[in-house]
Design an enzyme around this catalytic site. Structure first.
Site, PDB file in Angstrom:
ATOM      1  CD  GLU A 119      27.298  47.994  38.316  1.00 20.59           C
ATOM      2  OE1 GLU A 119      27.689  48.680  39.264  1.00 20.59           O
ATOM      3  OE2 GLU A 119      27.399  46.747  38.274  1.00 20.59           O
TER       4      GLU A 119
ATOM      5  N   GLY B 274      33.644  37.858  48.228  1.00 22.50           N
ATOM      6  CA  GLY B 274      32.341  37.233  47.964  1.00 22.50           C
ATOM      7  C   GLY B 274      31.479  38.243  47.238  1.00 22.50           C
TER       8      GLY B 274
ATOM      9  CG  PHE C 261      40.015  46.228  46.555  1.00 22.99           C
ATOM     10  CD1 PHE C 261      39.534  47.518  46.701  1.00 22.99           C
ATOM     11  CD2 PHE C 261      39.119  45.207  46.359  1.00 22.99           C
ATOM     12  CE1 PHE C 261      38.173  47.784  46.666  1.00 22.99           C
ATOM     13  CE2 PHE C 261      37.758  45.461  46.320  1.00 22.99           C
ATOM     14  CZ  PHE C 261      37.289  46.759  46.475  1.00 22.99           C
TER      15      PHE C 261
ATOM     16  CB  CYS D   7      30.243  41.961  41.529  1.00 22.33           C
ATOM     17  SG  CYS D   7      28.703  42.859  41.724  1.00 22.33           S
TER      18      CYS D   7
HETATM   19  C1  UGA Z   1      32.380  45.290  43.418  1.00 28.50           C
HETATM   20  C2  UGA Z   1      33.285  46.417  42.883  1.00 28.50           C
HETATM   21  O1  UGA Z   1      34.040  46.984  43.953  1.00 28.50           O
HETATM   22  C3  UGA Z   1      32.448  47.511  42.210  1.00 28.50           C
HETATM   23  O2  UGA Z   1      33.328  48.476  41.639  1.00 28.50           O
HETATM   24  C4  UGA Z   1      31.608  46.874  41.098  1.00 28.50           C
HETATM   25  O3  UGA Z   1      30.770  47.828  40.474  1.00 28.50           O
HETATM   26  C5  UGA Z   1      30.720  45.792  41.693  1.00 28.50           C
HETATM   27  O4  UGA Z   1      31.571  44.799  42.334  1.00 28.50           O
HETATM   28  C6  UGA Z   1      29.930  45.201  40.567  1.00 28.50           C
HETATM   29  O5  UGA Z   1      30.517  44.583  39.673  1.00 28.50           O
HETATM   30  O6  UGA Z   1      28.714  45.466  40.486  1.00 28.50           O
HETATM   31  P1  UGA Z   1      30.915  44.911  45.629  1.00 28.50           P
HETATM   32  O7  UGA Z   1      30.726  43.514  45.148  1.00 28.50           O
HETATM   33  O8  UGA Z   1      29.747  45.687  46.125  1.00 28.50           O
HETATM   34  O9  UGA Z   1      31.564  45.825  44.456  1.00 28.50           O
HETATM   35  O10 UGA Z   1      31.932  44.822  46.830  1.00 28.50           O
HETATM   36  P2  UGA Z   1      33.424  45.247  47.188  1.00 28.50           P
HETATM   37  O11 UGA Z   1      33.379  46.312  48.205  1.00 28.50           O
HETATM   38  O12 UGA Z   1      34.244  45.477  46.000  1.00 28.50           O
HETATM   39  O13 UGA Z   1      33.927  43.903  47.923  1.00 28.50           O
HETATM   40  C7  UGA Z   1      33.902  42.646  47.254  1.00 28.50           C
HETATM   41  C8  UGA Z   1      34.468  41.573  48.143  1.00 28.50           C
HETATM   42  O14 UGA Z   1      35.890  41.711  48.286  1.00 28.50           O
HETATM   43  C9  UGA Z   1      33.905  41.561  49.570  1.00 28.50           C
HETATM   44  O15 UGA Z   1      33.628  40.227  49.933  1.00 28.50           O
HETATM   45  C10 UGA Z   1      35.037  42.118  50.406  1.00 28.50           C
HETATM   46  O16 UGA Z   1      35.009  41.639  51.719  1.00 28.50           O
HETATM   47  C11 UGA Z   1      36.244  41.609  49.648  1.00 28.50           C
HETATM   48  N1  UGA Z   1      37.470  42.410  49.879  1.00 28.50           N
HETATM   49  C12 UGA Z   1      37.519  43.697  49.468  1.00 28.50           C
HETATM   50  C13 UGA Z   1      38.568  41.820  50.471  1.00 28.50           C
HETATM   51  O17 UGA Z   1      38.552  40.632  50.840  1.00 28.50           O
HETATM   52  N2  UGA Z   1      39.714  42.564  50.653  1.00 28.50           N
HETATM   53  C14 UGA Z   1      39.780  43.847  50.248  1.00 28.50           C
HETATM   54  O18 UGA Z   1      40.865  44.463  50.426  1.00 28.50           O
HETATM   55  C15 UGA Z   1      38.659  44.432  49.650  1.00 28.50           C
END
Ligand code: UGA
Length: 460
Positions: A173, A279, A271, A282
């Site tokens: 997913e 964090g 990203f 995942c």
């Molecule tokens: C992430 C992936 O985006 C999904 O595609 C994947 O399905 C999911 O993991 C999973 O493996 O189940 P998620 O953990 O919900 O989703 O969150 P994200 O929106 O991807 O953000 C992850 C982290 O990266 C957050 O802490 C966010 O603050 C950080 N982030 C994101 C940054 O520091 N900079 C960015 O530019 C983007």
């Protein structure tokens, strides 16, 4: 559906031949984040869905329409599915023989073990139980995130010796918390890994209403697509954070740099938000597990190790800078704003706040903590978790914005200044705040890769 076929074009059915999308009977094992979203979305698509969990309280709550996770839109789809009878929740009490359907999806947790590996004990126990008890052919779909190679081990160990034919499909997913329902229906791709064309065809029927490219491949490649995706996104984040640190050193502005770099279509703008790192349940877990599985197979994934190291360092930057700016930090109170790992979720797993707070306490600082959604947490003696942002800011010499909640972005900074004690530092851990408005209100602004923001480093 606009199928992309890899590697074998014959494994894909033409769209017209996929059959009635309403016809599938599905069992989903595990009603955590992925299982529940999968359940309500498949029910919305018209399938007949049974969700199974060992947790009787969870089953009771979900059966009465009470969502057990925070996710926009989930309550509505849950209510709809229960009402139209396409969705039900059961404990494992009836036994796997009763519970398995033609398509049985595993969506149980694979948390991080002490050594960084993915803990597959829940997955193994479900597969073992299902394979031992099932008495008719069906398709077993792995939606839990399992390291490359897991599917082939499970097949060899459990499926091959089962009393009936069981086809295995890896179907990772790609749902983001806070956007999961939208991500389900508007996904970038569907990945199906299997060596059984009939099982692939059944999965295509299941997803017939979703308009997305379908990648059909072998099991190990499907498993690797999931890890490579999360590792690449983590790499992008750690990369821009490294650039942010260079920006701090040379006086460049990482926001401008990210905009300029992101306009290159080969790189893209997503990203590339610098800050205190990733964090959640995942990225930290999956990068560690991929590193572990690489090492286990005799390969040193050097780049990935650096991505993890950079992220570990990035999340403690606010404490390093505050300790420099406030030599008497042990006499001060610091407000930590945001406990969830990102906005629009109450999930605090692997949130940077959970590393920042103990470090502040170790420095002797008092901590007030506030999050608009996260429930009460054990944040250690010396931390007061409060109910409003104003209580958190009252008397604090510094505030660290850990999560970019709109409530923090839209704060009335003049009012913030009145609540805070000198030197009233705002550490913008997500580079999401209006620096000029903050400085105009008499507050001291610090951030990651925004020029002159680290005043304690001798910046402008
Ligand atoms: C992430 C992936 O985006 C999904 O595609 C994947 O399905 C999911 O993991 C999973 O493996 O189940 P998620 O953990 O919900 O989703 O969150 P994200 O929106 O991807 O953000 C992850 C982290 O990266 C957050 O802490 C966010 O603050 C950080 N982030 C994101 C940054 O520091 N900079 C960015 O530019 C983007």
């Amino acid at each position: 559906m606009s199928p992309v076929c890899y590697p074998d074009a014959d494994m894909l059915l033409p769209v017209d031949d996929v059959g009635d999308p309403m016809a599938e009977k599905v069992t989903i094992v595990g009603t955590g984040y992925v299982g529940l979203v999968t359940g309500v979305c498949l029910a919305r698509s018209g399938h007949d869905v049974t969700c199974v969990d060992v947790d009787t309280d969870k089953v009771a709550a979900l059966s009465s329409g009470q969502p057990t996770i925070y996710e926009p839109g989930i309550a509505e789809l849950l209510a709809e599915g229960l009402e139209n009878g396409r969705l039900r929740f059961l404990t494992i009490e009836p036994g796997w023989r009763e519970l398995v359907s033609d398509i049985t999806i595993i969506a149980v947790g694979t948390p991080m073990a002490e050594n960084g590996a993915a803990d597959l004990s829940h997955v193994r126990s479900v597969v073992e139980g299902v394979c031992a008890e099932a008495d008719r052919p069906f398709t077993l779909v792995m939606k839990s995130t399992v390291p490359p190679g897991t599917g082939s081990v499970l097949q060899e160990r459990y499926l091959d010796g089962a009393g009936c034919a069981i086809s295995y499909v890896s179907n990772p997913e790609f749902l983001r918390e806070g956007h999961a329902i939208r991500d389900w229906f508007a996904t970038d791709r569907i990945v199906l890994g299997s060596d059984d064309p009939d099982a692939i065809a059944a999965m295509q029927r299941l997803y017939a209403d979703i308009d997305a490219p379908v990648v059909v491949t072998d099991v190990a490649s499907a498993e690797t697509i999931k890890y490579a995706s999360n590792a690449f996104l983590s790499t992008k984040i750690s990369f821009i954070n490294e650039i942010a640190n260079v920006c701090d050193a040379v006086g460049a502005d990482v926001d401008a740099v990210a905009s300029g770099v992101g306009l290159d279509e080969r790189i893209g703008p997503q990203f590339l938000r610098a800050g205190i790192g990733y964090g959640g349940s995942c990225f930290p877990k999956d990068t560690r597990a991929l590193d572990f599985i690489s090492t286990l197979n005799g390969y040193q994934f050097t780049l990935l190790k650096s991505v993890i190291d950079v992220n570990n360092r990035q999340r403690i930057l606010p404490v390093i800078h505050l300790a420099r700016a406030l030599p008497d930090l042990h006499t001060r109170t610091v407000a930590v704003l945001g406990l969830a790992f990102k906005p629009d979720t109450d999930d605090t797993r692997e949130s940077p706040a959970l590393d920042i707070i103990p470090l502040l306490l170790e420095e002797g600082a008092g901590v007030t903590a506030y999050d608009p959604l996260a429930g009460e947490l054990d944040l250690g003696d010396g931390t007061r978790q409060v109910a409003t942002v104003w209580e958190a800011l009252e008397g604090a010499s510094a505030a660290i914005v850990v999560t970019e909640w709109p409530e923090f972005i839209n704060l009335d900074w003049a009012r913030v200044r009145m609540h805070m004690a000198d030197p009233a530092i705002i550490f913008d851990g997500r580079n999401c705040l209006d620096r000029a408005a903050i400085e105009d209100s008499g507050l001291t602004y610090m951030a990651v890769g925004r020029p002159g923001a680290h005043r304690t480093d001798g910046g402008a």
